[in-house]
Design a protein around this motif. Structure first.
Motif, mmCIF file in Angstrom:
data_model
loop_
_atom_site.group_PDB
_atom_site.id
_atom_site.type_symbol
_atom_site.label_atom_id
_atom_site.label_comp_id
_atom_site.label_asym_id
_atom_site.label_seq_id
_atom_site.Cartn_x
_atom_site.Cartn_y
_atom_site.Cartn_z
ATOM 1 N N LYS A 81 0.826 -1.213 0.000
ATOM 2 C CA LYS A 81 0.000 0.000 0.000
ATOM 3 C C LYS A 81 0.859 1.263 0.000
ATOM 4 O O LYS A 81 0.601 2.216 -0.754
ATOM 5 C CB LYS A 81 -0.919 -0.007 1.220
ATOM 6 N N LYS A 82 1.888 1.265 0.809
ATOM 7 C CA LYS A 82 2.748 2.456 0.894
ATOM 8 C C LYS A 82 3.486 2.697 -0.416
ATOM 9 O O LYS A 82 3.583 3.837 -0.893
ATOM 10 C CB LYS A 82 3.750 2.278 2.033
ATOM 11 N N ASP A 83 4.028 1.607 -1.039
ATOM 12 C CA ASP A 83 4.742 1.762 -2.304
ATOM 13 C C ASP A 83 3.816 2.294 -3.385
ATOM 14 O O ASP A 83 4.208 3.127 -4.215
ATOM 15 C CB ASP A 83 5.320 0.419 -2.741
ATOM 16 N N ILE A 84 2.579 1.810 -3.403
ATOM 17 C CA ILE A 84 1.609 2.258 -4.410
ATOM 18 C C ILE A 84 1.318 3.744 -4.233
ATOM 19 O O ILE A 84 1.314 4.526 -5.193
ATOM 20 C CB ILE A 84 0.311 1.433 -4.304
ATOM 21 N N PHE A 85 1.071 4.138 -2.987
ATOM 22 C CA PHE A 85 0.749 5.551 -2.713
ATOM 23 C C PHE A 85 1.896 6.472 -3.142
ATOM 24 O O PHE A 85 1.694 7.475 -3.821
ATOM 25 C CB PHE A 85 0.456 5.715 -1.222
ATOM 26 N N VAL A 86 3.134 6.102 -2.747
ATOM 27 C CA VAL A 86 4.295 6.943 -3.069
ATOM 28 C C VAL A 86 4.494 7.022 -4.578
ATOM 29 O O VAL A 86 4.723 8.096 -5.147
ATOM 30 C CB VAL A 86 5.553 6.397 -2.375
ATOM 31 N N ALA A 87 4.397 5.873 -5.276
ATOM 32 C CA ALA A 87 4.621 5.868 -6.725
ATOM 33 C C ALA A 87 3.578 6.701 -7.458
ATOM 34 O O ALA A 87 3.899 7.455 -8.381
ATOM 35 C CB ALA A 87 4.590 4.417 -7.230
ATOM 36 N N ILE A 88 2.303 6.589 -7.052
ATOM 37 C CA ILE A 88 1.234 7.349 -7.716
ATOM 38 C C ILE A 88 1.430 8.844 -7.479
ATOM 39 O O ILE A 88 1.332 9.651 -8.419
ATOM 40 C CB ILE A 88 -0.147 6.889 -7.211
ATOM 41 N N GLU A 89 1.696 9.230 -6.237
ATOM 42 C CA GLU A 89 1.824 10.662 -5.939
ATOM 43 C C GLU A 89 3.016 11.266 -6.670
ATOM 44 O O GLU A 89 2.925 12.356 -7.240
ATOM 45 C CB GLU A 89 1.963 10.865 -4.420
ATOM 46 N N ILE A 90 4.147 10.546 -6.676
ATOM 47 C CA ILE A 90 5.334 11.070 -7.372
ATOM 48 C C ILE A 90 5.084 11.133 -8.871
ATOM 49 O O ILE A 90 5.397 12.131 -9.536
ATOM 50 C CB ILE A 90 6.561 10.201 -7.053
ATOM 51 N N GLY A 91 4.522 10.088 -9.445
ATOM 52 C CA GLY A 91 4.272 10.067 -10.884
ATOM 53 C C GLY A 91 3.305 11.143 -11.317
ATOM 54 O O GLY A 91 3.517 11.832 -12.314
ATOM 55 N N PHE A 92 2.205 11.304 -10.546
ATOM 56 C CA PHE A 92 1.197 12.292 -10.915
ATOM 57 C C PHE A 92 1.744 13.715 -10.783
ATOM 58 O O PHE A 92 1.545 14.555 -11.651
ATOM 59 C CB PHE A 92 -0.038 12.113 -10.019
ATOM 60 N N ARG A 93 2.478 13.973 -9.673
ATOM 61 C CA ARG A 93 3.030 15.329 -9.471
ATOM 62 C C ARG A 93 4.108 15.633 -10.508
ATOM 63 O O ARG A 93 4.220 16.764 -10.972
ATOM 64 C CB ARG A 93 3.619 15.469 -8.060
ATOM 65 N N ARG A 94 4.910 14.626 -10.875
ATOM 66 C CA ARG A 94 5.921 14.845 -11.917
ATOM 67 C C ARG A 94 5.252 15.206 -13.234
ATOM 68 O O ARG A 94 5.701 16.092 -13.963
ATOM 69 C CB ARG A 94 6.768 13.587 -12.061
ATOM 70 N N HIS A 95 4.156 14.535 -13.573
ATOM 71 C CA HIS A 95 3.444 14.815 -14.816
ATOM 72 C C HIS A 95 2.892 16.236 -14.806
ATOM 73 O O HIS A 95 2.965 16.958 -15.810
ATOM 74 C CB HIS A 95 2.310 13.801 -14.984
ATOM 75 N N GLU A 96 2.330 16.640 -13.646
ATOM 76 C CA GLU A 96 1.829 18.015 -13.531
ATOM 77 C C GLU A 96 2.948 19.025 -13.739
ATOM 78 O O GLU A 96 2.785 20.037 -14.431
ATOM 79 C CB GLU A 96 1.202 18.232 -12.149
ATOM 80 N N PHE A 97 4.111 18.759 -13.126
ATOM 81 C CA PHE A 97 5.255 19.665 -13.255
ATOM 82 C C PHE A 97 5.720 19.770 -14.710
ATOM 83 O O PHE A 97 6.027 20.857 -15.200
ATOM 84 C CB PHE A 97 6.394 19.172 -12.364
#
Length: 597
Positions: free
Chosen positions: A118-134
């Motif tokens: 669960k933790k790995d999924i949360f971290v990967a999604i948040e980093i990936g989504f924020r990187r895409h926004e940036f």
């Protein structure tokens, strides 16, 4: 606890799951729901993932690499990315290098190993989504910059490290009459009419890192001269190397012609005035007296308006002994001192000295003031001031300059609050090397410079102790290392009130004037370290390290006090065999033991 992971506007992040295992797909859907994401669909194959992606338009896709069917996850992601700008995070139980290399080719925004956590999924999604926004924001910024560059009315250029233009806008081409391909092969050196102007421009640009409104005469393609103002900046890489120069050019030819016309008219007027003076000297004297009176009234009014009315900065004037002549009401706001009572005090009376500093701050400020008194050039420095109602010192930025009014010198000063470093929250690490001269002012300034970013990791009294202890070590390297000043020499000079003169003499002494202090500084999230090395004969630190601290303070041993302060604050202290180099380390945790070698 269930997290509510939403996009701006309270809209949940929509996620498409691509997984051929029913069990793992359901587990992943349950985890995403528990984390607060919205699952818009589950695809079992690469072909189905393409159709669902185009249909649901998800904000992010979790893509299994090994899928049933003709297309695997990597091939399906390539087809989706051709039409949709969506971040894709791959999932797999594979972790070999070949798989990771294939992911890089498809511009993966992350990689999650099975079994799911669960933790790995949360971290990967948040980093990936924020990187895409940036990345989207960065692309928009580049488009805006390009539009501003081309549409600007000012002539704008970008040149390489050798000054050759690598890009110019349309206004630049129009100003000098060149085509784009012709202009790209040129440089300011080719356009400059006066080599001395170009040489001075290069000197200012390299020394200061920028040039503002630098006046230079340039030549157009047709040979016509054009008077310009050039403003440019040095653009450096993260390692400090020069990448290129960016600037703009403004045509002031019309202004220069107008100035020349005015100068000619002034010369004609001066001739006429000389004739009038010859005919009636008495009348001219009365006019001069009246003009002088008007200037004095205007100066007084302007001085009162600028320095007193409504300013939140401390505005003051000093005599040549640094005693206050005037001060505005801001002294009460910043220091809780009545502006009338401050007139009996000296500026040095307000400097804060803690027990640890032993008047070092006062000594450094006094050196700055004496240098200012000799040079008469404006000076600016930071100082800590004491207040009768506040225990902690108040750090203020002080600016002083001399005003000459009808032959009388008056020192005009301003003190204002030091602004917080707004970029400090983004700071991570830094490594610098410096070689400084043997000035106490430089020692204070370099201490401020190499400790300012450490405030990211320590604060309060620890931060103040860091600056005090480090400054003591650097001053020791100057006084007792490079300048070979013994404790007895220093004591005698202080008792005779000629210490600064004594320092100046030592700095000019051929035996010592070429010696420098070498400083290396490295700060990172876990620690900060400093290396300080002088070019003196060295000393035996064991004598001080083994001495009783109370006796050291009583005897006022300069070497010992600096080392003792260092021992009390830093976690590790390492001297070289000669005793002229010390490495200081401070850890940002409470679990490290102190080490002294």
């Amino acid at each position: 606890m269930k997290l509510d992971m939403t996009m701006p506007g309270d809209k949940k992040i929509k996620i498409l799951i691509v997984e051929d295992s029913v069990v793992e797909a359901r587990l992943l859907q349950k985890i995403l729901a528990n984390l607060g994401y919205s699952v818009v669909g589950i695809a079992r194959s690469g072909e189905e993932s393409i159709l669902l992606a185009f249909k649901t338009r998800p904000d992010l896709i979790l893509m299994d690499i090994l899928l049933e069917g003709e297309q695997n996850g990597i091939e399906a992601s390539r087809k989706i990315k051709k039409k949709l700008d969506v971040p894709i995070i791959f999932t797999s139980s594979l972790s070999d290098r070949e798989t990771l290399a294939r992911l890089e080719i498809t511009e993966s925004y992350g990689y999650i190993l099975k079994p799911f956590d669960k933790k790995d999924i949360f971290v990967a999604i948040e980093i990936g989504f924020r990187r895409h926004e940036f990345e989207q924001q960065l692309e928009e910024s580049e488009v805006k910059y390009s539009n501003l560059f081309e549409r600007s009315m000012d002539a704008i250029f970008i040149s390489d490290r050798d000054g050759v233009f690598i890009d110019v806008n349309e206004a630049m081409l129009k100003l000098f009459g060149y085509g784009r391909e012709e202009m790209i092969s040129l440089s300011l050196e080719k356009l400059a009419s006066n080599p001395e102007e170009l040489k001075e421009y290069d000197r200012v640009l390299i020394m200061d890192g920028f040039a503002r409104d630098f006046e230079m005469c340039l030549r157009k393609k047709n040979g016509a001269e054009v008077h310009t103002l050039i403003s440019a900046n040095v653009i450096k890489s993260r390692t400090g190397k020069i990448k290129n120069y960016q600037g703009f050019v403004r045509d002031i030819t019309a202004k220069k012609q107008a100035e020349l016309e005015i100068e000619l008219r002034i010369q004609e007027l001066e001739i006429a005035m000389e004739e009038i003076e010859f005919l009636n000297r008495d009348l001219q004297q009365k006019i001069n007296d009246l003009n002088k009176a008007n200037r004095m009234i205007s100066l007084s009014e302007e001085k009162y308006r600028r320095l007193v009315e409504g300013s939140t900065d401390i505005i003051f004037s000093l005599d040549n002994d640094w005693r206050f002549i005037t001060a505005n009401k801001a002294t009460a706001y910043h220091l809780n001192i009545n502006p009338e009572s401050i007139k009996s005090k000296s500026l040095l009376d307000l400097i804060y000295d803690s027990d640890e500093e032993k008047a070092v701050s006062r000594k450094i400020i006094q050196e700055k003031l004496e240098t200012f008194s000799r040079s008469k050039e404006p000076v600016s420095f930071k100082a800590e001031f004491k207040s009768p109602l506040i225990i902690e010192p108040r750090e203020l930025q002080v600016k002083l300059e001399y005003l000459n009014i009808d032959g009388d010198n008056e020192i005009l000063g301003k003190a204002f609050r030091v602004m917080d470093d707004t970029l400090l929250k983004y700071f991570i690490a830094e490594k610098q090397q410096f070689i400084i001269d043997n000035s106490l002012s430089t020692a204070d300034e370099i201490t401020q410079r190499i400790t300012r970013n450490v405030a990211k990791y320590i604060g309060g009294n620890d931060f103040n102790m860091l600056r005090i202890a480090l400054r003591e070590i650097i001053i020791n390297a100057i006084e007792h290392g490079n300048l070979n000043i013994s404790f007895e020499d220093k004591t005698a000079a202080i008792m005779e009130d000629r210490y600064f003169q004594f320092l100046a003499e030592r700095r000019e002494d051929p035996r010592y004037n070429g010696k420098r202090v070498h400083i290396e500084y490295n700060v990172e999230p876990g620690m900060v370290s400093y290396l300080v090395r002088d070019e003196g004969e060295g000393f035996n630190p064991e004598f001080v390290l083994s001495n009783d601290p109370v006796q050291l303070n009583r005897d006022m041993m300069a070497h010992g006090r600096g080392i003792r302060l260092t021992m009390e604050f830093f976690d590790a202290i390492e001297y070289n065999e000669k005793g002229n180099e010390v490495v200081l380390k401070k850890y940002f945790t409470d679990n490290d033991e102190k080490i002294v070698n």
